[in-house]
Every structure is written in C-alpha cells, then in structure tokens.
Write a protein that holds these residues in place. Structure first.
Motif, PDB file in Angstrom:
ATOM      1  N   LYS A   1       0.809  -1.215   0.000  1.00 19.09           N
ATOM      2  CA  LYS A   1       0.000   0.000   0.000  1.00 19.09           C
ATOM      3  C   LYS A   1       0.841   1.262   0.000  1.00 19.09           C
ATOM      4  N   LYS A   2       1.924   1.278   0.784  1.00 15.46           N
ATOM      5  CA  LYS A   2       2.700   2.503   0.945  1.00 15.46           C
ATOM      6  C   LYS A   2       4.113   2.153   1.369  1.00 15.46           C
ATOM      7  N   ILE A   3       5.068   2.986   0.951  1.00 11.79           N
ATOM      8  CA  ILE A   3       6.467   2.876   1.371  1.00 11.79           C
ATOM      9  C   ILE A   3       6.828   4.148   2.112  1.00 11.79           C
ATOM     10  N   CYS A   4       7.390   4.008   3.310  1.00 11.06           N
ATOM     11  CA  CYS A   4       7.810   5.150   4.120  1.00 11.06           C
ATOM     12  C   CYS A   4       9.305   5.022   4.400  1.00 11.06           C
ATOM     13  N   LEU A   5      10.048   6.100   4.169  1.00  7.46           N
ATOM     14  CA  LEU A   5      11.485   6.094   4.372  1.00  7.46           C
ATOM     15  C   LEU A   5      11.871   7.226   5.309  1.00  7.46           C
ATOM     16  N   GLY A   6      12.722   6.886   6.280  1.00  5.45           N
ATOM     17  CA  GLY A   6      13.252   7.877   7.198  1.00  5.45           C
ATOM     18  C   GLY A   6      14.683   7.527   7.547  1.00  5.45           C
ATOM     19  N   GLN A   7      15.631   8.251   6.968  1.00  3.71           N
ATOM     20  CA  GLN A   7      17.059   7.981   7.156  1.00  3.71           C
ATOM     21  C   GLN A   7      17.371   6.530   6.817  1.00  3.71           C
ATOM     22  N   ASP A   8      17.745   5.719   7.806  1.00  7.55           N
ATOM     23  CA  ASP A   8      18.132   4.329   7.519  1.00  7.55           C
ATOM     24  C   ASP A   8      17.000   3.349   7.771  1.00  7.55           C
ATOM     25  N   ASN A   9      15.782   3.826   7.966  1.00  8.44           N
ATOM     26  CA  ASN A   9      14.642   2.958   8.222  1.00  8.44           C
ATOM     27  C   ASN A   9      13.678   2.989   7.045  1.00  8.44           C
ATOM     28  N   LEU A  10      13.088   1.840   6.789  1.00  4.07           N
ATOM     29  CA  LEU A  10      12.126   1.711   5.711  1.00  4.07           C
ATOM     30  C   LEU A  10      10.944   0.892   6.215  1.00  4.07           C
TER      31      LEU A  10
ATOM     32  N   GLY B   1       9.886  13.230  10.088  1.00  5.29           N
ATOM     33  CA  GLY B   1      11.158  12.740   9.580  1.00  5.29           C
ATOM     34  C   GLY B   1      11.034  11.633   8.562  1.00  5.29           C
ATOM     35  N   TRP B   2       9.825  11.388   8.058  1.00  8.70           N
ATOM     36  CA  TRP B   2       9.599  10.311   7.101  1.00  8.70           C
ATOM     37  C   TRP B   2       9.092  10.895   5.783  1.00  8.70           C
ATOM     38  N   VAL B   3       9.409  10.222   4.728  1.00 12.02           N
ATOM     39  CA  VAL B   3       8.891  10.546   3.404  1.00 12.02           C
ATOM     40  C   VAL B   3       8.055   9.365   2.938  1.00 12.02           C
ATOM     41  N   GLU B   4       6.848   9.652   2.429  1.00 12.40           N
ATOM     42  CA  GLU B   4       5.920   8.587   2.051  1.00 12.40           C
ATOM     43  C   GLU B   4       5.748   8.528   0.540  1.00 12.40           C
ATOM     44  N   ALA B   5       5.601   7.323   0.028  1.00 16.42           N
ATOM     45  CA  ALA B   5       5.294   7.096  -1.386  1.00 16.42           C
ATOM     46  C   ALA B   5       4.138   6.110  -1.458  1.00 16.42           C
ATOM     47  N   VAL B   6       3.041   6.540  -2.074  1.00 21.74           N
ATOM     48  CA  VAL B   6       1.861   5.694  -2.210  1.00 21.74           C
ATOM     49  C   VAL B   6       2.035   4.795  -3.422  1.00 21.74           C
ATOM     50  N   ILE B   7       1.725   3.528  -3.259  1.00 15.43           N
ATOM     51  CA  ILE B   7       1.799   2.576  -4.367  1.00 15.43           C
ATOM     52  C   ILE B   7       0.462   2.591  -5.083  1.00 15.43           C
ATOM     53  N   ASP B   8       0.492   3.044  -6.309  1.00 12.01           N
ATOM     54  CA  ASP B   8      -0.719   3.151  -7.107  1.00 12.01           C
ATOM     55  C   ASP B   8      -0.689   2.096  -8.185  1.00 12.01           C
ATOM     56  N   GLU B   9      -1.711   1.240  -8.186  1.00 14.58           N
ATOM     57  CA  GLU B   9      -1.757   0.159  -9.166  1.00 14.58           C
ATOM     58  C   GLU B   9      -2.431   0.579 -10.465  1.00 14.58           C
ATOM     59  N   THR B  10      -2.895   1.820 -10.538  1.00 18.08           N
ATOM     60  CA  THR B  10      -3.506   2.263 -11.792  1.00 18.08           C
ATOM     61  C   THR B  10      -2.450   2.897 -12.663  1.00 18.08           C
ATOM     62  N   PHE B  11      -2.350   4.218 -12.636  1.00 13.45           N
ATOM     63  CA  PHE B  11      -1.272   4.885 -13.346  1.00 13.45           C
ATOM     64  C   PHE B  11      -1.061   6.247 -12.698  1.00 13.45           C
ATOM     65  N   ALA B  12       0.141   6.758 -12.812  1.00 10.50           N
ATOM     66  CA  ALA B  12       0.546   7.928 -12.042  1.00 10.50           C
ATOM     67  C   ALA B  12      -0.077   9.208 -12.529  1.00 10.50           C
ATOM     68  N   GLY B  13      -0.574   9.256 -13.729  1.00 14.67           N
ATOM     69  CA  GLY B  13      -1.113  10.492 -14.264  1.00 14.67           C
ATOM     70  C   GLY B  13      -0.467  10.826 -15.581  1.00 14.67           C
ATOM     71  N   ARG B  14      -1.008  11.803 -16.234  1.00 15.02           N
ATOM     72  CA  ARG B  14      -0.531  12.147 -17.557  1.00 15.02           C
ATOM     73  C   ARG B  14       0.752  12.943 -17.485  1.00 15.02           C
ATOM     74  N   PRO B  15       1.829  12.485 -18.075  1.00 15.80           N
ATOM     75  CA  PRO B  15       3.027  13.299 -18.140  1.00 15.80           C
ATOM     76  C   PRO B  15       2.745  14.583 -18.914  1.00 15.80           C
TER      77      PRO B  15
END
Length: 1415
Positions: free
Chosen positions: A826-835, A871-885
């Motif tokens: 569903k989501k990836i969260c990164l903070g320094q050396d932790n994931l 202190g975390w950065v989040e990235a949502v996993i989207d199974e559709t598509f990211a949007g129109r470039p």
C-alpha cells in the motif's frame, strides 16, 4: 456549472500493419484467461425478442487480468472489405488511387524487426547467452540515434542473473526463519544509459508549409437546409446527395454475434480478476466485481464505465437496526485487526432501484469470515453520462461465516432476505429493508490516490503464472523492539474479535429467523432458492452435493451425489438439478428419493445408475461457464485450432419417466468464434506491449520481442507506419516482452533514464538488464528528498507481488531486494536508515537499510503512529497509473491498451499553435512537420467513411487519401477506463448517445482547427455542416442522437473550439427531437433541478447539468412544457443567480439571457434585471457574462429593459446604485445603439434628471458619468445634439417632435412639434440661436429659433417665437433625394449629418449627397 477545465480525451489504438481493429480485439480475447461469463436476452441461442437498442442482447466475458469483453447480437453490415496491402508498393498504389501522388516520408527506412519464438506475445525466459546469440543473429549491430551506449560491452545481457526471492515471505507467522534476507551480490553488468530522448531543436522547417500532397478538391454544394458555421468559399456546382435506404423491418435484418468491445478498468493484472458479473436489467448495464474490490458499472451499449467504486481493505462498518430480541454480537463481528479480503460474490435484487450485495472472504483465516456490503443503485431514469454516485453504500458488516455460505434472495413473502450458514449448520434468514437517506452520508467515491516523489507509472502486463526463483536469506540476530520509547497514541492492540464498531446504517433488519440445520459437514458452498413458496437449498461439501427441501420446519434430503470433480451446479425449478463436472454434464430429477429414508443425516451416496439420473453428456475442456434460462449453459473455450469460441448448450426437456441416455451428447450452438486468421503464429511482426507517452513529440514504445523504440504521435499516425521496420529500435532487449516503461532522472547527474520491465520479471535500465522479480515491474519511485538517507538518488522498483528492488543509477548497480507479502503493498515510508512497508492487510514491516536487516512486523496503526512523529517521506503505491506526463497522454500496458495512446484535445490544440521550436510537431526522428499534415493525420481516424458518397469525396479531398493506421475508442472517468471498439462505418453512430457525442465532439473540434488554413477551409466547413445537421439522415432510423448531458459538460470549456462544437451539437440535437421526446427529456431531468434538491445537494454537478439541459431546451421549445415545469426551471435559475457563493452562477446568468422572455412570467423580472445591472458594472468573476446577458436582454425585451434602466437612473434606491448603473448605459450605447434608439428620449431624460441641482451630492456623484453618457449619445445618434455655451440639449424623436433640455437646471424646457415623420438628425448653429432638423421620409429640413429672448423669460416652458403667429418653424426647406428617403435606421446613424460652414449656413450630408441651406 460544468467545469471549464473538463478534459476531452480520446484513445487512439495502433494495431500495426498486421492487424485490423477487429483482429486486434480478437487477438486480445485469445490471449485472455476468462474466469466469468454472463448473458442476457438469450433464448435458445437467439434473442428472446428483436433488440430495440444495441446491447439489449449480449454476452460479457470477464478475465483473470481484470479486463472485460463485450459481445453484441448485431446487424450484419454489408461493407466491402479492402484487401490488406502487404508491402510498400501495394500501399503506395492504394494511396495513389485515393488521390495521393506524393508521400512525405516522415521516417527513415527501418530494418526488419526480429520476432519472438512464437511470433507474438510474451517470450519464454531464455538464458543470457541465448539472448546474446539471438540478438546477434538478428543483426542488431547499430545503435539507436537517441539511445547510445556509454561503453562497448562484450555481451548485450549480463551473464550473471540476480537470484530473485520466492513469490512472498510471510514474516508475521515465521519470525524465527528469517535468514540472509538482504545480502547484496555482485552482478556482471553492461555499462550504458539512455543519453538522449529529445529531438534536435535545430532541425527546423517551415511549420505552415503545405505538404507535398496533390489534393483533389471536388466541387460540392451542401443542401440549403443545413446550417453553416461560417461563410464558405465560392459555391461549387454539384449538391451533396444524402440518400438513405428505405427502412426495413427489424425482423428482416440479418444479425450475428460480434465482439464489440474490450474494456480495461483502472486496476488490472494479478489479484484483479473479474470474479463475478451481474446484469441490471432496468438500466441495461453490467456490474463487474474484481477480486481486489473494484465494482464497475459498464454500459452494455458501448462498453463505457458509467460508475465505479473501490471497496477499501479496511471495512467501514455500518450497524443495521435490529429487532429488540437480537443483539449485534449474535451474528455480527468487529473489524478484524488483520485481514486480506478477496471479493468474489455479487448478487442483485430485481427492482427498479436494485439492491446489490457484494461479499468477500478473509483470506488470512482461510475464508472462515465474510464481509458483506449492501449497495443501492439509482434507478435507470436517474442515470447520467457518468456518475460517481450511481452506487451508494447503505450497509456493511462482517459475519462469522464464509462468503460462499451466504447470499440474497426474494423470500416467500416477497421481502428481500439475506441468508447465512451458522457454525452450527443452521440457515439463518435476515429480512431487511433499506431506510431513506439519513444524515450520515455513506457514499464511497472513486479512489484517487495522491502521488509523491518522482513517481513514474508502469503500465504493466501481468502473467497469470509467475516464475519461481530461489532466494538466499541472511541469518538475523535477535532484534530489539524500536517502539518501546514511543509515545503511544493508540493504546493496546485491538483484539481480533472485539465488540462491533461502526456507525448506524440505512439497513433495518425486520426479522431474524432460522430455517433449521442442513448438516454439520464442512460446507464449501451454499445456495438457497425459493420455488412455489418453498425453500430449497443446494449444499456442496468435500464429499457430497446435496439438495434439501424445507418442509414442516425442517430440511429433508432430496438428493445426494458424489461431489468429486464438480465444477458448477444449478437448480432449474424444483425438480431438476444440472451438474457440470470436469468432463461431463449430468441432469438429475430431485423428486426421486436419493436415500432410502428422508433423514438428512444419511451419508451414503447415490450410484450412477439410480433413477434420478436423466441425462449424462461428455464435455470438452472450457474456461468459463454461465447458466442461462431457459435451461442451458454458455461457455467459452479455446479450440484445438487456437480459436476463441462462445458456445451455448441448450438443455433438452426431460421428464421423470424418461429413461437415462448415458450415450447422449449435447450439441452446442457456436454463437461466436474468432477469425481463423487470428493466432499468434500468424502475426509476423513484434507487437506493441507497452508505451510511455512523455509528450506528443516523444513516445517510448516497448515490444513483445523485448526491444524499445522512440516514436512520436505523427509517426504513429503516419500511413507508412508498420510498412518498414522502425529506425529507432534499441540494440539491446529484455528476455521477454516489455510490459512496463518508466522514465526516471538521476538526481545527482540530472540524466534521464529509461527503466523497463519484462513479463519474465526482468528489469532493464537501457542498457543494463537484470532478472530481479518473479512478477512484472509495476512502479518505479525516484528518491530525491534528503530525508530518505542513504537511499537518496536511488530508484525503488516495485513488482506486482510487492517485491522491492533498490537500484543505484550512478553505477547501475542492483543493491538489494526486499521480498513481498501475501497482501498487496500500500505505501512505502522512508526515514534515514529505516524503511517501512505498509500492506493492505493491516500489517506493516520495518527494515533497516543500513544493516540490511528485517526488524519487526507490526500493525498499521503502529506504523502510522511512528510516521506521524515526523522525519519520514511517504510514497503511495498506485496500481492504476501515475497520471498524464505534462497533461498530454496516457497509455496502459494491457492487451489493446498497450498499443493505445490517450490523447487530450487541449494539448493537441496548443501543440498545433505553438511557435516555440521546442514544442512544434515533430516525427520520431526529430524533424519538424507541417501543421496541416498533422491535422490530416489526426482527422484520418476521426472521419468516418461510407456514410455518403459525396461526403467521402470531401473527406478524401481534405485528407489527401485515407491511411487507416489506427482506430478511435472510448474513455471514461478521465481515462481511467478504456474501451476499444469494433464497429463498422455506421455502427458507431448506432451504439449509444455517448458514443455519438464523444466522437462528434472530437471530430468537430479538430475540423475547426483547420479553418485557419486556406487549402483546408472549404472542405472542413462542408464536413462541419454535414456532421452537425445531416448525420441523422445519413445513418438512418437507428441513429443515436448525442447525449445532451455529455455535451453540457463542455458548455463552459476554456477552448473556443470545444465550446462552439458542444453548443452547436446541442442546439442541433434539440431541434431534431420530436415533441414527445422533448417532453420526456425535460420530465426526466426535472426531478434533479436544484430547487427540488435538499440544501446539501443544490449545488451538485447533477443538479447543474439538469438546469442547463432543461433551461436551454425550454428556451427553444417552451410551448411544449407545462407551467409547473417552467416554474421549477425559473426557481432554479433564481436560486443560483442570487447566491453569491454558487459555483453555477454563470449558468444562471446565461439562462436569464437566453430565455428571459420566458422566465419573466415566473420570477421578479425587474429584480433580476437590477441584479444583472449590478453584476455587469462590477468586477466579479461573472461580470463578463452579466454584461453579455444585459446586451441580449436589451435586444429581446427592450421595453422592460429600458423601463427598468430609466427608473433606476431617475429614481435609484441610493446614489451608489445610480452611479454604478451609469457606466452600463455608456456600454450599451457603444455595443447596442439600435436597441436603445426607439427609447432614446426616455433614457436621455433619465440621465438629465440625474443632474438635478437640488441634490448637490447626487449631481456631484454622477456628473462625470452623466457627461460621458451624453457625449457618447451625441457622438452616436444624429438625432441628439448639445450646445455647450448655453447648456442646451436637443433630442429628436420618432414621432417628429424635438425635446429641449436645460442641463443647468436639469429640466425640460419645451417641445418643438413641426415634423410628422421620424426625425433622423438635428444640429445647433455655432451661436446656439438656430436648430435645424431633418426628416428623410418628409424630405424636409426645418429651421427653428432657439435662442433666449425676453418673452421666454416671462413664459417659461414655452418655445421661442418663430416670427409667425403660430408654432410653425422659422423656415421650411424641402428637398428631394430619391430612394435615400427610405434609408434604414442603421444607415441614418452612419450616413446622415449636418455641418456648419458659417453662422447661418448649413450643409446636410446624406451619404454621397450634400445639400446646402441658409438659416
């Protein structure tokens, strides 16, 4: 108000030279793995009645990848098929016959492309050495012009492959078995990257230069009855003949089954299979339930999505109202702390507004717990073009019973009932009803997931069977708990079976009853039926299939059979049971006892020669099955010759006394079969399997042979497409088909990288290739934030099973792999050396990217709590598509969609008008092309053929010939759903109103873009006129008129071409509707008008569309409508009009303008006008529309308008009101002088009175504005003149009188009456002592003495003495100007005037004539 920024997207599919549109869709059906079927309107293989609309009879096939195929029972069109040209010579000859004598080469010669071993589709995995030999044997020694290697590598693909993990590792259940998880391994790699994706901007040509095509321009004249959008060039000689065939009866039309559409939803691939389908009869729609929880409403006419919702993995429980004797804990359960729901059940009640029950099983508990959601669907009369709120959730709960142990039936008393099988083996019935909408809004919107980071969409094709590769895991030490020091906000974990939690829903349980036990065996599936007020249950266990009948408050066993190899079973009435095994079908008579006694606990099975067996027939292997009524079943399978077939097996009429026939074989009726030409071995070239549109000039294509190519929209549209091998194919390729493409950027070097994924799990960063996953690449995340720690600048590649690969773009090194889980990521969260990886089953995993260790598993709430501390950065996993470039294009990597580009019209328009050399249209080689040539390429797939011979000639003259390289489809919900359509020339216009309006909009807008080019304008104008007003006659009685609500969405579009096209189509459609259809249309929308909605929904888009449609229809056809209908429309207009915060105020203003003469009878017209005056003179966002409305109302209802305006000037409510209205008068004088002319004296008198010196403050406030108005009046109207020294103002009237005003006192002095006809001009002499007036109709000039005298002092208000004893003028001077005496009012304003060469000499100028008089 419909959104001004609504995008118009149209999908273009490029099948290539080897396939036609129909063949491409058929090929997709061959590649698919069907898992569900449904049909409607069938009777013995034929329609139960003659289809009234397209889709009234049809079949839908759902597939494992989530896509859907729609079949129609359609008329056979007699359209001659053109032979396919197999080479350039034949195609050139074919184009020459169409009028093209020169072909501009948009691309260089292309070498022959290699094919995969099977000629098409995904390739089997090959070793790196085999790949190298294959590449060398195919002659790949030259590099792409835009894809260059950094170094020369010895081998194209590295000889060492990364060992991928198994499909997933469940750390939650096996924490002690974690070993060697993230140890990186050295990989031998090639060196290189994607250096240049953009073309050379220095390569310039004349953008407006006409291409070297000799165009035939036939001379054609349109029928005089058709409206034209603008004047055309010289009239040609021969008129267009719109001849239609004599109508034939529907019974005599030849029909056959046809694969109509391939529908691709937003979520496709592994885990998104279509598990259940249902027909909504009243609305002619299909419900499609995907395993991942997406429920789509699909139109059976054209395959578009009418609505969609996604059921999230976390339930939002709504507790039903229960009888007093029941408690929730008796059968309802709380939200599980950890669950992974698999949606499989879908049932629909038969009602005008049907109830829909969807069921899911909790896969984490082996399906022992079920989640049920009850939805209410709007009735058919409430459907719009696309409605996100078509489905409304009314209840949701979790029961401690498997999903296959429940369902929904219509009970013996006619009420809706939901049944479950309890743990004790009893069947429980819940009689329910749905309450009216409560204050709690339970609508579920379409999920639109936000994107973070630099996330590139990977449109992927997902195999049904992933490859399993070995995994080496490092041993891990005892891990500390990093959460002990955290400030807990959630408290203790919620136990799995806590008390029910939720909000009150709209479901009321009227009664809970138990029908009794049907046994305590491990039941796999339960179905309950009602036949003649009797309950019959069909129960399948591991050992037996049993039929129970409910009599005397208990279940009795009617039949018991061995359940081995049973695939499906169906009760037809109460007495016949049909069972399909893996190799045969059997029909049994349930009225003959299966057991020696009626005891339901008996366990021995029925032998095959018992009297209950009526029929046994062998069956061939099939893929999906659907039971039909009258008794029969429909199935789909692949034949031995690789043909997809739909076969119907009607069941014979059987009686209990008939002797079983063990050798009887049921003969199927083949409803549809794919073309014998369509098979993977028949396609010689590599297919497009993925596309990455970056901009219109740059589209990256992936192929089934593992290569990639740089292309552009002009290249794809070119008539030479597919004839020669592409010149920009990559020299390196993946082992399998390229199924995903992403563009990333190295944050350190700012270099652009192309990342691709193969169907064998391989990853390629051209030119670096690894086999890292067991399933295809789904998404690429570029990590650029500093807070991500040591992973900054790296790429995270996410596969479909949740496996994550970290790749360094600097050294092109695969750092390590993080294995997936049974649940989706569903989501990836990164903070320094932790994931932290957060999954959809309520669990999360914490990893240390520094030590490459897995730390612990936790609940999502704990993970979210940790991330919330910062202190975390989040990235949502989207199974559709990211949007129109860049807002331009979209593509999808599945079946037909992999070769489909979704084009946004606004971007194409801006592209065609661009003057920046970086943005001008270019081909794949970077060469600029002329705009006229691009317009021809775009129009080719949009313009239909064979509707009318003359129109075909005009089209070919405009295009310079037809190429037919692509075909257009439908998209809905901003491109989230794609429908590839297979239509003959006329069929498109007979599908649905939406299909008609969608294509006409795009076609007319594109044609309007050509009107600025002289060589295209004449033909484009004729086509615009034809498709706006004459298409219905050309298509015939089956023509589907454009959907007015769809056109209304573009009423206020920011593009002028879009607005004009939508409005002209709307007006033409309304004008062509019969009176009865107009009444029905307005009555349908009247219930959605804003004045009839609750306060919370008055501003909804549906209400605004209803007002727009009904308001504009009423403006044109109001005599057909009732007074109550017109009253509701007028009330809705005033509701929006007087609401300063309403987003639909502009709509109300426009409707006021277009139909004011109608609404004035139902509203306070003067109050509306005053509000319009205030808006028109202000600076609000709606002020421009208000000024336009003022001008229109002034023209259509001049008396009321002038009266209101004069009253507000002469007797305002405040000085500020008068001051604000004054500029409006000046505006009207400039814009609409002829409208004001008849009432000019009244308006001038109001302005003069505003200068009353008795109100010093009022005079001072409006003095400047009044002076400007009077100056504008004198300048514009010859009938008004002003003498500044004496402050006298003379105003001539249409009755022949002259009114004299004194501006010092703001009073009327006197009236001069000498003319009997209209005065056309008047003028003061320079000394102000003479006034001359002229009437052309009388052919006379009158001279008046108007200077001050002693007599006028004693007789104020009396005109000066003229030297006679009466009121005759001082002089009367006759003249004769012939026909000029009958000059129009507009002409007099321009051509009649006085000039004074001396104090007593005056010249009268009448057009070119000059008359001199002495005064």
């Amino acid at each position: 108000m419909p959104k001004a920024s609504a995008s118009l997207l149209f999908p273009l599919t490029f099948p290539g030279a080897a396939l036609t549109a129909s063949e491409l869709i058929e090929q997709a059906s061959l590649d698919a793995s069907p898992c569900s079927l449904i049909s409607w309107g069938l009777e013995d293989g034929l329609p139960s009645s003659v289809p009234e609309y397209p889709g009234d009879v049809g079949i839908v096939m759902g597939c494992e990848d989530g896509s859907i195929f729609l079949f129609h029972y359609a008329p056979v069109m007699d359209v001659p098929k053109k032979p396919r040209a197999e080479n350039l010579t034949e195609i050139t000859a074919s184009l020459s016959k169409s009028g093209i004598t020169k072909i501009p080469l948009l691309a260089a010669n292309r070498p022959t492309s290699p094919t995969s071993p099977n000629g098409n589709g995904p390739r089997p995995r090959a070793s790196s050495s085999e790949s190298a030999r294959t590449a060398q044997s195919n002659g790949y020694h030259s590099h792409l012009p835009s894809i260059t290697s950094r170094t020369q590598a010895a081998a194209l693909v590295s000889t060492a492959q990364v060992e991928a993990p198994k499909n997933y590792v469940d750390f939650d259940n096996e924490p002690d078995k974690l070993k060697d998880m993230l140890r990186s391994k050295g990989v031998v790699k090639d060196r290189g990257f994607l250096d240049a994706l953009r073309p050379d901007p220095d390569n310039k040509v004349d953008l407006d230069k006409r291409p070297s095509i000799e165009v035939r321009r036939p001379t054609i004249q349109l029928p005089s009855t058709l409206p034209t959008s603008r004047p055309m060039s010289p009239e040609p000689s021969s008129p267009i003949s719109i001849a239609t065939k004599a109508p034939t009866s529907d019974d005599s039309v030849k029909r056959s089954w046809k694969l109509r559409a391939h529908i691709i939803p937003p979520l496709t691939g592994v885990g998104h299979a279509v598990r259940s389908l249902a027909v909504v009869e009243a609305s002619r729609a299909i419900l499609s339930l995907q395993e991942s929880g997406t429920l789509s409403v699909i139109s059976v006419q054209d395959g578009r999505a009418m609505s969609s919702l996604h059921l999230p993995n976390t339930p939002h429980l709504t507790v039903p109202s229960l009888p007093p004797s029941q408690t929730p804990n008796s059968f309802l359960k709380a939200i599980p702390s950890q669950a992974s729901w698999s949606w499989r059940g879908l049932q629909v009640s038969a009602a005008e507004a049907p109830l829909i029950l969807v069921c899911a099983s909790d896969e984490t508990r082996s399906g022992s717990r079920a989640r049920e959601v009850l939805l209410l669907m709007k009735s058919a009369s409430q459907f719009g073009y696309q409605d996100p709120d078509l489905l409304t959730k009314v209840g949701e709960w979790v029961v401690d019973s498997p999903a296959k142990h429940g369902g929904m039936i219509k009970g013996t008393d006619g009420n809706t009932q939901i049944f479950h099988l309890t743990q004790s083996g009893n069947i429980r019935l819940l009689t329910i009803q749905v309450l009216p909408a409560a204050a709690v809004d339970l609508k579920i919107p379409i999920p639109v997931k936000p994107f973070q980071f630099n996330v590139s969409s990977a449109a992927s094709t997902r195999p049904s069977t992933p490859h399993n590769l070995p995994l080496n895991l490092p041993s891990l030490p005892n891990l500390p708990n990093p959460f002990k020091g955290l400030n807990s906000r959630t408290g203790t974990s919620t136990p799995t079976d806590a008390a029910p939690a939720g909000v009150p829903g709209r479901v009321e349980i009227l009664d809970v009853s138990t029908l009794g036990a049907v046994g305590t065996d491990d039941v796999l599936e339960l179905n309950v039926h009602v036949f003649d007020q009797t309950f019959v249950a069909l129960v399948r266990t591991e050992e037996a299939l049993k039929v129970f009948k409910h009599e005397a408050d208990r279940w009795t066993t009617e039949l018991s059979l061995d359940a081995e190899d049973i695939i499906s079973s169906k009760l037809f009435a109460e007495s016949h049971l049909a069972i399909i095994y893996t190799d045969r079908i059997e029909i049994h008579d349930t009225t003959k006892p299966a057991l020696q006694n009626g005891n339901s606990t008996a366990t021995h099975m029925l032998p095959l020669n018992v009297p209950s067996l009526l029929l046994s027939s062998p069956l061939e292997c099939f893929q999906a099955l659907h039971w039909v009524s009258p008794p029969g079943f429909l199935l789909t399978r692949l034949s031995s010759k690789s043909k997809r077939k739909l076969e119907l097996y009607p069941l014979p009429t059987l009686t209990s006394d008939k002797k079983p026939n063990m050798e009887q074989r049921l003969r199927p009726k083949v409803l549809w079969a794919s073309s014998s030409r369509i098979s993977s071995l028949d396609i010689p070239e590599a297919r497009i399997t993925a596309s990455l549109p970056l901009e219109l000039n740059l589209i990256i294509l992936g192929y089934s042979d593992g290569t990639v190519e740089r292309s552009s929209l002009p290249d794809l549209l070119s008539p030479l497409r597919g004839i020669k091998s592409p010149p920009h194919r990559s020299p390196k390729k993946l082992n399998g088909a390229v199924v995903s493409l992403s563009r990333c950027r190295n944050s350190r070097t700012n270099q652009v990288l192309l990342v691709g994924g193969g169907d064998d799990g391989s990853i390629g960063i051209w030119d670096f290739l690894w086999v890292a996953f067991t399933t295809p690449l789904m998404q690429v995340i570029s990590l650029e934030e500093e807070s991500v720690g040591r992973l900054r600048g790296c790429l995270l590649c996410v596969s479909e099973d949740g496996t994550v690969a970290a790749v360094s773009p600097d050294g092109f090194e695969l750092l390590y792999l993080i294995p997936g889980s049974a649940a989706s990521l569903k989501k990836i969260c990164l903070g320094q050396d932790n994931l932290i990886l957060i999954y959809n089953n309520g669990r999360a995993r914490l990893w240390d990217v520094k030590t490459l260790e897995f730390w612990r598993s936790m609940e999502n709430s704990k993970a979210e709590e940790l991330v919330a501390q910062g202190g975390w950065v989040e990235a949502v996993i989207d199974e559709t598509f990211a949007g129109r470039p860049q807002g331009a294009l979209l593509s999808r990597g599945k079946a037909c969609a992999s070769s489909t580009i979704l084009v946004e019209f606004d971007h194409v328009r801006d592209w065609l008008r661009a003057r920046d050399p970086e943005r001008v249209p270019r081909d794949g080689k970077g060469r600029a092309i002329a705009r006229t040539e691009l317009l021809r390429l775009l129009l080719d797939p949009l313009l239909p053929s064979k509707l009318n011979d003359d129109i075909d000639d005009v089209s070919e003259a405009l295009l310079g010939g037809r190429s037919g390289t692509c075909f257009i489809g439908l998209s809905s919900f901003q491109g989230r759903y794609l429908s590839s359509l297979n239509c003959d020339p006329k069929e498109w216009w007979q599908l649905s109103p939406v299909a008609t309006s969608s294509r006409l909009l795009v076609l007319l807008m594109t044609l309007r873009l050509t009107l600025g080019y002289n060589e295209m304008e004449q033909n484009a104008n004729q086509l615009i006129t034809f498709f706006t007003g004459a298409l219905r006659e050309a298509v015939g009685t089956s023509y589907q008129s454009p959907l007015l609500s769809h056109l209304a969405e573009f009423w206020y579009h920011s593009s002028l071409e879009t607005r004009q096209s939508a409005r002209s189509l709307f007006d033409a459609a309304v004008a062509s509707l019969p009176d009865s259809e107009v009444v029905d249309l307005v009555e349908q929308w009247q219930h959605s008008l804003p004045c009839l909605q609750p306060d919370a929904h008055k501003a909804d888009a549906q209400a605004a569309i209803a007002l727009l449609v009904t308001g504009h229809v009423a403006s044109e056809r109001y005599p057909l409508l009732s007074a109550s209908t017109l009253t509701d429309i007028a009330k809705s207009i005033t509701l929006y009009f007087h609401d300063d915060a309403s987003p639909h105020r502009v709509l109300a203003i426009d409707l006021c303008a277009s139909g004011f003469q109608i609404w004035q009878h139902y509203v306070d017209a003067m109050e509306i006008l005053r509000s319009l005056f205030a808006l028109a003179t202000g600076d609000a966002a709606s002020s421009p529309q208000a000024r336009a409305a003022v001008l229109q109302i002034a023209s259509s209802n001049t008396p009321l308008f002038i009266t209101t305006l004069a009253l507000d000037i002469a007797h305002p409510q405040s000085v500020d009101q008068r001051k604000s209205i004054m500029p409006l008068v000046a505006f009207l004088i400039r814009k609409k002088p002829l409208v004001l002319y008849p009432n000019l004296p009244k308006l001038v008198e109001a302005v003069v009175k505003s200068l009353d010196p008795n109100s010093a403050t009022g005079r001072e406030a409006v003095l400047d504005a009044a002076t400007e108005i009077l100056a504008q009046v004198v300048k514009t109207f010859p009938t008004v003149d002003f003498h500044a020294p004496s402050q006298r103002l003379a105003v001539g009237t249409s009755e022949g009188a002259v009114i004299m005003y004194d501006l010092n006192s703001a009073t009327r002095l006197y009236v001069l009456e000498g003319h009997r006809k209209r005065i056309v001009a008047c003028s003061f002499s320079p000394d102000g002592r003479r006034l001359v007036t002229v009437s052309l109709e009388e052919s006379v000039v009158l001279v008046w003495k108007v200077g001050s005298s002693l007599i006028s002092f004693f007789t104020p208000g009396a005109p000066p003495r003229q030297g006679h004893g009466n009121s005759d003028p001082f002089k009367t001077l006759a003249f004769n100007v012939g026909d000029e005496a009958y000059m129009t009012t507009a002409a007099t304003l321009e051509w009649v005037r006085f000039e004074w060469p001396g104090p007593r000499s005056v010249k009268l100028m009448i057009r070119d004539s000059t008359l001199t008089f002495s005064t």
